[in-house]
Motif scaffolding. Sequence first.
Motif, PDB file in Angstrom:
ATOM      1  N   PRO A  59       0.835  -1.263   0.093  1.00  0.00           N
ATOM      2  CA  PRO A  59       0.021   0.085   0.123  1.00  0.00           C
ATOM      3  C   PRO A  59       0.748   1.164   0.014  1.00  0.00           C
ATOM      4  O   PRO A  59       1.912   1.586   0.583  1.00  0.00           O
ATOM      5  CB  PRO A  59      -0.969  -0.237   1.437  1.00  0.00           C
ATOM      6  CG  PRO A  59      -0.014  -0.995   2.373  1.00  0.00           C
ATOM      7  CD  PRO A  59       0.788  -1.892   1.359  1.00  0.00           C
ATOM      8  N   ASN A  71      -0.329   5.654  -0.578  1.00  0.00           N
ATOM      9  CA  ASN A  71      -1.362   6.685  -0.848  1.00  0.00           C
ATOM     10  C   ASN A  71      -2.570   6.119  -1.624  1.00  0.00           C
ATOM     11  O   ASN A  71      -2.955   6.515  -2.641  1.00  0.00           O
ATOM     12  CB  ASN A  71      -0.611   7.569  -1.866  1.00  0.00           C
ATOM     13  CG  ASN A  71       0.706   8.356  -1.175  1.00  0.00           C
ATOM     14  OD1 ASN A  71       0.765   8.557  -0.025  1.00  0.00           O
ATOM     15  ND2 ASN A  71       1.538   8.509  -2.119  1.00  0.00           N
ATOM     16  N   ASN A  72      -3.123   5.277  -1.056  1.00  0.00           N
ATOM     17  CA  ASN A  72      -4.426   4.548  -1.386  1.00  0.00           C
ATOM     18  C   ASN A  72      -4.249   3.918  -2.644  1.00  0.00           C
ATOM     19  O   ASN A  72      -5.288   3.566  -3.509  1.00  0.00           O
ATOM     20  CB  ASN A  72      -5.693   5.677  -1.777  1.00  0.00           C
ATOM     21  CG  ASN A  72      -5.817   6.517  -0.408  1.00  0.00           C
ATOM     22  OD1 ASN A  72      -6.090   5.797   0.544  1.00  0.00           O
ATOM     23  ND2 ASN A  72      -6.076   7.748  -0.430  1.00  0.00           N
ATOM     24  N   SER A  73      -3.385   3.555  -3.083  1.00  0.00           N
ATOM     25  CA  SER A  73      -2.732   2.603  -4.276  1.00  0.00           C
ATOM     26  C   SER A  73      -1.728   1.780  -3.828  1.00  0.00           C
ATOM     27  O   SER A  73      -1.837   0.989  -2.819  1.00  0.00           O
ATOM     28  CB  SER A  73      -2.582   3.628  -5.338  1.00  0.00           C
ATOM     29  OG  SER A  73      -2.572   2.531  -6.539  1.00  0.00           O
ATOM     30  N   GLN A 119      -1.921  -5.725  -1.364  1.00  0.00           N
ATOM     31  CA  GLN A 119      -2.872  -4.492  -1.671  1.00  0.00           C
ATOM     32  C   GLN A 119      -3.164  -4.655  -3.462  1.00  0.00           C
ATOM     33  O   GLN A 119      -2.119  -4.835  -4.005  1.00  0.00           O
ATOM     34  CB  GLN A 119      -2.002  -3.116  -1.289  1.00  0.00           C
ATOM     35  CG  GLN A 119      -2.788  -1.791  -1.778  1.00  0.00           C
ATOM     36  CD  GLN A 119      -3.928  -1.590  -0.851  1.00  0.00           C
ATOM     37  OE1 GLN A 119      -3.967  -2.130   0.352  1.00  0.00           O
ATOM     38  NE2 GLN A 119      -4.856  -0.875  -1.301  1.00  0.00           N
ATOM     39  N   LYS A 179      -6.429   0.575  -7.752  1.00  0.00           N
ATOM     40  CA  LYS A 179      -7.948   1.047  -7.272  1.00  0.00           C
ATOM     41  C   LYS A 179      -8.881   0.465  -8.326  1.00  0.00           C
ATOM     42  O   LYS A 179     -10.168   0.232  -7.981  1.00  0.00           O
ATOM     43  CB  LYS A 179      -8.045   2.642  -7.591  1.00  0.00           C
ATOM     44  CG  LYS A 179      -7.232   3.403  -6.551  1.00  0.00           C
ATOM     45  CD  LYS A 179      -7.603   4.829  -6.787  1.00  0.00           C
ATOM     46  CE  LYS A 179      -6.910   5.611  -5.890  1.00  0.00           C
ATOM     47  NZ  LYS A 179      -7.313   7.327  -6.014  1.00  0.00           N
TER      48      LYS A 179
END
Length: 259
Positions: free
Chosen positions: A66, A68-70, A105, A108
């Motif tokens: 993971p 920064n949200n990606s 992870q 998106k």
Amino acid sequence: MKEKHLNSYRLFRYNLLCMKNSSKTMVKYMLFLLCPVFFPAQKSSYAKVPQNQFDLRGFDLQLPLPKNNSIVIIKGPDVSNFSSENFYYFPQDKSIRFFCSSDGQATKGSHYPRTELRQIKEWHFENKHSLQVKMSVWQQPSSGKIIIGQIHGSSKGTEAVKLWWNNGEIQAGFKKEVNGKEERVTLLKNIPLGQIFEYNIQQDGLNVQVKINQKNTTFTLGDSWKSESVYFKAGNYLQDNKTPVTSGTVAIYQIKMSQ
């Protein structure tokens, strides 16, 4: 001096007695002693990919970590200086190992994690482009499925071509149109884990030929692909996100792009 040795001997006898009284303790103790031999420190055990064997300058590396949200992306110039448990050189067979677990992870736009090379320079379905890979699958997740190569676009629904490892079968998947339904063809069956094979994706205009060993199939894409910017991908796009956690490992021995 004799008293000191006597105390040490007593301590030694006491430890032995404790271990005899607990088989679990004995096992843990033996593992602890053997750990430096059989389980070397992981941080220092991952070799970097030798540049004289693999030219990876045309790729970014996507990792199932993971950020920064990606996910973490290693940019092209830095790939040759990077190694980790997910991506490393395996000198015993001179391959690059791509490791990914089902709890990694995802990006998106996906439900699944990946350790995957992503071509930096994008192109359109005109002229000619090709990707050649010599590889093997060493470990598969509980689903048995890994995408090992792709022609992928920049927007949703633009996976034009996918190469699947599916429980020992190797399949080519095509989307006739952008956002269309994937049509899949099985090219090889009963491939054991660890067996080396080669695939070649050749694009000429809207015609795409996939060749795996001596088996091949050709597919003609529709006009909706003409405006789509695409790129090659190769590695370990794990098609599993379940628990308990399982994992997949892919080895690449040769990789070459032409355009």
